[in-house]
Design an enzyme around this catalytic site. Structure first.
Site, PDB file in Angstrom:
ATOM      1  N   CYS A 148       0.813  -1.219   0.000  1.00 44.52           N
ATOM      2  CA  CYS A 148       0.000   0.000   0.000  1.00 44.52           C
ATOM      3  C   CYS A 148       0.842   1.262   0.000  1.00 44.52           C
ATOM      4  O   CYS A 148       0.310   2.368   0.014  1.00 44.52           O
ATOM      5  CB  CYS A 148      -0.962  -0.051   1.172  1.00 44.52           C
ATOM      6  SG  CYS A 148      -1.919  -1.581   1.105  1.00 44.52           S
ATOM      7  N   HIS A 199      -2.264   8.271   5.925  1.00 42.96           N
ATOM      8  CA  HIS A 199      -2.501   6.926   5.397  1.00 42.96           C
ATOM      9  C   HIS A 199      -3.830   6.399   5.944  1.00 42.96           C
ATOM     10  O   HIS A 199      -4.662   5.914   5.185  1.00 42.96           O
ATOM     11  CB  HIS A 199      -1.339   6.002   5.769  1.00 42.96           C
ATOM     12  CG  HIS A 199      -1.441   4.640   5.162  1.00 42.96           C
ATOM     13  ND1 HIS A 199      -1.441   4.441   3.804  1.00 42.96           N
ATOM     14  CD2 HIS A 199      -1.567   3.404   5.720  1.00 42.96           C
ATOM     15  CE1 HIS A 199      -1.548   3.141   3.548  1.00 42.96           C
ATOM     16  NE2 HIS A 199      -1.636   2.494   4.694  1.00 42.96           N
ATOM     17  N   HIS A 220      -9.728   1.961   0.531  1.00 44.31           N
ATOM     18  CA  HIS A 220      -8.284   1.799   0.420  1.00 44.31           C
ATOM     19  C   HIS A 220      -7.943   1.224  -0.959  1.00 44.31           C
ATOM     20  O   HIS A 220      -8.243   0.076  -1.253  1.00 44.31           O
ATOM     21  CB  HIS A 220      -7.803   0.868   1.538  1.00 44.31           C
ATOM     22  CG  HIS A 220      -6.323   0.815   1.697  1.00 44.31           C
ATOM     23  ND1 HIS A 220      -5.441   1.383   0.788  1.00 44.31           N
ATOM     24  CD2 HIS A 220      -5.547   0.272   2.672  1.00 44.31           C
ATOM     25  CE1 HIS A 220      -4.210   1.176   1.204  1.00 44.31           C
ATOM     26  NE2 HIS A 220      -4.240   0.510   2.339  1.00 44.31           N
ATOM     27  N   PHE A 243       2.067  -3.315   3.885  1.00 45.61           N
ATOM     28  CA  PHE A 243       2.467  -4.608   4.428  1.00 45.61           C
ATOM     29  C   PHE A 243       3.893  -4.897   3.954  1.00 45.61           C
ATOM     30  O   PHE A 243       4.207  -4.698   2.779  1.00 45.61           O
ATOM     31  CB  PHE A 243       1.553  -5.731   3.928  1.00 45.61           C
ATOM     32  CG  PHE A 243       0.192  -5.744   4.563  1.00 45.61           C
ATOM     33  CD1 PHE A 243      -0.069  -5.094   5.757  1.00 45.61           C
ATOM     34  CD2 PHE A 243      -0.846  -6.454   3.965  1.00 45.61           C
ATOM     35  CE1 PHE A 243      -1.332  -5.127   6.333  1.00 45.61           C
ATOM     36  CE2 PHE A 243      -2.106  -6.488   4.540  1.00 45.61           C
ATOM     37  CZ  PHE A 243      -2.349  -5.826   5.720  1.00 45.61           C
TER      38      PHE A 243
END
Lengths: 412, 81
Positions: free
Chosen positions: A162, A302, A339, A400
């Protein structure tokens, strides 16, 4: 003195707008792009999460039938956004040997991969499409944009989950500063609203399960947040050496003042609870752009709306900006569009550029009871006016794998 | 069994579906690569779709011999016979 890099073109296709003007209008208004999925597969596989934020304008409404067939959905979004950004830049003539692409994805051609696997199982190897490999490869979006624009100074694909879309901006800045390119089309694309990723993200308890109320599911900083909402789409930005932009009389939205990439080296998915990697990224981007905490007026966070993710970002912002953080307004735009994984950093960079350009911060929706452990000045209700004079906005992205990427956008 | 005209019409539909070329452009004397600008990946897609549509087998080693639309039509007609 390093070359100054400016942003001269913007493009996007998102759950709250199929182009930049629509995205920006909705981001200021505060709308949700999350809806119950109408797809049959939700019931077929009895998915625990039955909603997501799909692109508001299907790529098929923009691209030709043949283009659609030869591109994975992630690449389709990339090409839609990149064409808008390119047109917006107004560039008519360019040295194609000095034009590069840095286009990210988090997951790549997952639809193509899994469709081909189904075809193999059901119909045998002869029916697997010959275009399968070029459609599923993660560099597909970058390659397609390079092909579409004739960009020959390299086509790069950062893959950092991401953080990918924001890392693309970092690569773009470096390419221009180092003199390897004059213009770089940066961005990120993702199309993972497919039952397998939906099941996988749900299995790791990353997704909100608010099936009865999708529009209110993405609620960064709210005490009742329970996970992120899967989104899809793409964002694209044209970066240009300042002298190149000035020479052709371009409209300059903002300066890409600084960027950074760091890694937590802490855990494969969990963020460092002290936000150390994010802190180092924030400080490095500010150092890179010769930015003092007092210059920063806005952060596009974020803030994915997961119980464990939102707080370390606050800790990092506090560590990087100190007491000045109390004077900084924060927007958590994933509350609106979900997202977008590898595309999120690109779309949020587009929003950060527009915030600086229009001096207006977009709103955060669904924040009803702010988590007392995250005492940020969050923009809710109506957009926030940003001050006149030289201002800086920061856009954070974390992925991640412990990836942290930050871009700093300065007004011109 | 289809006539050559029917095979041509079916093939033209497959080519149109894959490349967007007008079906009228797919004429017997046209070369797939030179005239119709069909790349090797599209050619393989066309071959596999033709196998299904006409219920024939077109071996991989045969594909390089299918230079023109007429080559393909004749091969399919012979394979069906």
């Amino acid at each position: 003195m390093a070359r100054k890099v400016v942003i001269t073109g913007l493009g996007a296709t998102t759950p709250i707008g199929g182009d930049v003007p629509t995205l920006w209008a909705n981001a200021l208004k505060g709308v949700s792009g999350a809806h119950t999925l109408p797809d049959e597969w939700v019931e077929t596989y009895n998915l625990p999460v039955k909603f997501a934020a799909k692109a508001s304008t299907p790529a098929s409404e923009v691209l030709s039938r043949v283009e659609m067939k030869r591109m994975d959905p992630s690449t389709q979004f990339a090409v839609v956004a990149a064409r808008e950004a390119w047109k917006d830049s107004g560039i008519e003539e360019v040295d194609h040997d000095r034009l590069a692409v840095a286009f990210a994805t988090g997951i790549g051609g997952v639809w193509t991969l899994l469709d081909a696997w189904d075809t193999l199982k059901e119909k045998g190897p002869r029916r697997v499409l010959p275009m399968t490999v070029p459609m599923l490869m993660p560099n597909g979006p970058a390659a397609a944009v390079s092909l579409d624009l004739g960009a020959r100074a390299g086509a790069h694909t950062p893959v950092s989950a991401c953080a990918s879309g924001t890392e693309a901006m970092h690569i773009g800045l470096e390419l221009i500063r180092s003199g390897k390119a004059d213009v770089v089309v940066c961005g990120g694309a993702e199309a993972a609203i497919h039952p397998m990723p939906m099941a996988s993200f749900a299995a790791m308890q990353a997704l909100s399960k608010r099936n009865d109320d999708p529009e209110h599911a993405s609620r960064p900083y709210d005490i009742d947040r329970d996970g992120f909402v899967m989104g899809e789409g793409a964002g694209a930005l044209v970066l240009e050496a300042e002298e190149h932009a000035i020479a052709r009389g371009a409209t300059i939205y903002a300066e890409l003042a600084g960027t950074s990439v760091t890694a937590d080296a802490y855990h494969i998915t969990a963020p460092d609870p002290q936000g150390l990697g994010a802190t180092r990224a924030l400080k490095a981007a500010m150092f890179d752009g010769l930015i003092q905490p007092e210059d920063v007026v806005h952060v596009n966070a974020h803030a994915t709306s997961t119980p464990v993710g939102d707080k370390p970002e606050y800790t990092a912002l506090r560590a990087a900006l100190g007491s000045h953080l109390d004077n900084v307004c924060v927007s958590a735009t994933k509350s609106q569009m979900g997202h977008l994984l590898g595309a999120s950093g690109a779309v949020e960079s587009v929003l950060s550029v527009l915030a600086v350009y229009h001096r207006k911060a977009p709103v955060t929706i669904n924040l009803e009871n702010q988590d007392p452990e995250i005492p940020l000045d969050v923009v809710v209700g109506t957009p926030r006016e940003l001050p006149q004079g030289s201002i800086v906005a920061l856009n954070n992205s974390f992925g991640f794998g412990g990836h942290n990427a930050v871009v700093a956008i300065r007004s011109v | 069994m289809a006539s050559n005209e029917e095979i041509l019409a079916g093939l033209a539909e497959i080519v149109n579906e894959e490349t967007g070329l007008e079906t009228e452009a797919v004429e017997m004397d046209k070369s797939f690569t030179e005239d119709l600008d069909i790349d090797s990946i599209s050619m393989m897609t066309i071959v596999v779709n033709a196998e299904e549509k006409f219920d024939v087998k077109i071996p991989d080693e045969e594909v390089k011999n299918l230079k023109t639309v007429a080559d393909a039509v004749n091969f399919i007609a012979a394979a069906q016979a």
